[in-house]
Structure formats: structure tokens, C-alpha cells
Design a protein around this motif. Structure first.
Motif, mmCIF file in Angstrom:
data_model
loop_
_atom_site.group_PDB
_atom_site.id
_atom_site.type_symbol
_atom_site.label_atom_id
_atom_site.label_comp_id
_atom_site.label_asym_id
_atom_site.label_seq_id
_atom_site.Cartn_x
_atom_site.Cartn_y
_atom_site.Cartn_z
ATOM 1 N N SER A 132 0.851 -1.180 0.000
ATOM 2 C CA SER A 132 0.000 0.000 0.000
ATOM 3 C C SER A 132 0.889 1.232 0.000
ATOM 4 O O SER A 132 1.772 1.367 0.858
ATOM 5 C CB SER A 132 -0.913 0.017 1.236
ATOM 6 N N GLN A 134 0.978 5.344 0.174
ATOM 7 C CA GLN A 134 0.201 6.508 0.587
ATOM 8 C C GLN A 134 0.411 7.634 -0.423
ATOM 9 O O GLN A 134 1.519 8.162 -0.551
ATOM 10 C CB GLN A 134 0.656 6.970 1.979
ATOM 11 N N SER A 186 -4.712 5.932 -2.416
ATOM 12 C CA SER A 186 -3.608 5.001 -2.222
ATOM 13 C C SER A 186 -3.440 4.142 -3.465
ATOM 14 O O SER A 186 -4.335 4.057 -4.316
ATOM 15 C CB SER A 186 -3.851 4.111 -0.997
#
Length: 197
Positions: A132, A134, A186
Motif C-alpha cells: 500500500s 500513501q 492510495s
């Protein structure tokens, strides 16, 4: 008298200790400008409602699938380099590559979220590591924390700094908390490999 601790230690024969960590991260994987470029590519391609198997209320987000042909080859190359580095240091999984593309995900207030789940399932590629990234400056939204659960009930909140890459085993229970103000973007993907044995 038998020392119980010594008895237990002498009864085990470990091949090796578990080298797998709950997660790892890479700060500044992408600059502010690069994050905005990815957001623009995804939104220009078009977003649609993200779906889940089973509980449809567990997820409230919009997504877009991004592939190298979407002017994303530079992202794939950088994520590959970072993944190989972190995997060698923190997980040591046998990996193939990124076979499902990147999923750009947009969570908007007041209800954008993704309830507790794991990224593995039956009849899909063998996901070993989840990633993931940001993309949004945390000053632009509230809530939306990525939280991992590794045995503790409270969970561990991940760093929200823009450009940070977070990586964790795909069997890890995790969630995205509700976004209460603004929007969180994201970039997510899964690294596949041979079945765990």
C-alpha cells in the motif's frame, strides 16, 4: 528435581527461526509530485465502485486498475526494486511478481473505508505480499488510517506520510478506517509466488 524450562528447550528441534515480520516500510518511495502524477493518471482513466466478495457494506471506495501501458512502467520498476529489497530483509518469501496490476483506491468522507479483511482468497493468484502506497498528504484528510492486526486486538496504525510504501504478508488481517474529512488516495498491489508449504 527437573527444570521445566530446560526440559522444554531440550524437547524442541527448530529447523530455523521465523524471519517474517508483521510489516516493513520505505519512506519517500515517491515524491509529492510523483504521487500527484499517479493520482492524475488514475482519475483520468476513470474510477468505479470497488467491490468485495460477500459483505458489500464492508467497503466504500472507488478504484481504477493501472498497468504498465498506462504510463506506469516507472512505478512498476521502482516498486519492484523496493519490494525485492524489503522482502530479502524482512520476509524472505519466494516471489514471482506483480500479476494483478495496481489498484488505485479513492476513499472519500464521510464513509470511505475498507473493513477488516485479508488479501488472500480461494481461486485467485497466490498473494504473498500486499503493498500500500500513501498518495495523499495526510494534512488533506482525516481518518483513513491503514491498520494491521498481528495478534493484538488494538492493531498497529501505519505511517500516513505521503509517498510511504508499506508492505506486509497478504494473510495479515487489516483495514482502512473511515475517512471523516477530505479524501485519501492510495496505490495497492499484491506480489504473488508459489503456494506456501
Amino acid at each position: 528435581m527437573i527444570n521445566k524450562k530446560n526440559k522444554h528447550e531440550n524437547s524442541s528441534w527448530n529447523f530455523e527461526s521465523d524471519q517474517t515480520n508483521l510489516y516493513a516500510f520505505w519512506n519517500n518511495a515517491f515524491s509529492k509530485e510523483e504521487c500527484q502524477t499517479i493520482i492524475n493518471i488514475a482519475k483520468n482513466k476513470g474510477l468505479f465502485k470497488g467491490k468485495t466478495r460477500g459483505n458489500s457494506t464492508a467497503r466504500d471506495s472507488k478504484i481504477s486498475w493501472l498497468y504498465p501501458i498506462d504510463k506506469m512502467d516507472w512505478v512498476y520498476r521502482r516498486v519492484t526494486d523496493i519490494t525485492l529489497n524489503l522482502n530479502e530483509r524482512f520476509f524472505k518469501f519466494d516471489l514471482f511478481g506483480i500479476n494483478e496490476g495496481f489498484q488505485f483506491t479513492n476513499y472519500e468522507a464521510p464513509s470511505g473505508k475498507y473493513g477488516k479483511h485479508v488479501d488472500r482468497d480461494i481461486n485467485i493468484p497466490v498473494r504473498k505480499l500486499s503493498i500500500s502506497i500513501q498518495l495523499t498528504d495526510p494534512e488533506e484528510y482525516e481518518g483513513g488510517e491503514l491498520k494491521l492486526y498481528g495478534g493484538g486486538e488494538e492493531g498497529t496504525i501505519m505511517d500516513k506520510t505521503q509517498g510511504t510504501l508499506i508492505i506486509f504478508p497478504s494473510y495479515t488481517l487489516h483495514e482502512v478506517m473511515p475517512v471523516t474529512k477530505g479524501e485519501r488516495n492510495s496505490l495497492v498491489t499484491w506480489v504473488t509466488g508459489r503456494s506456501f508449504k
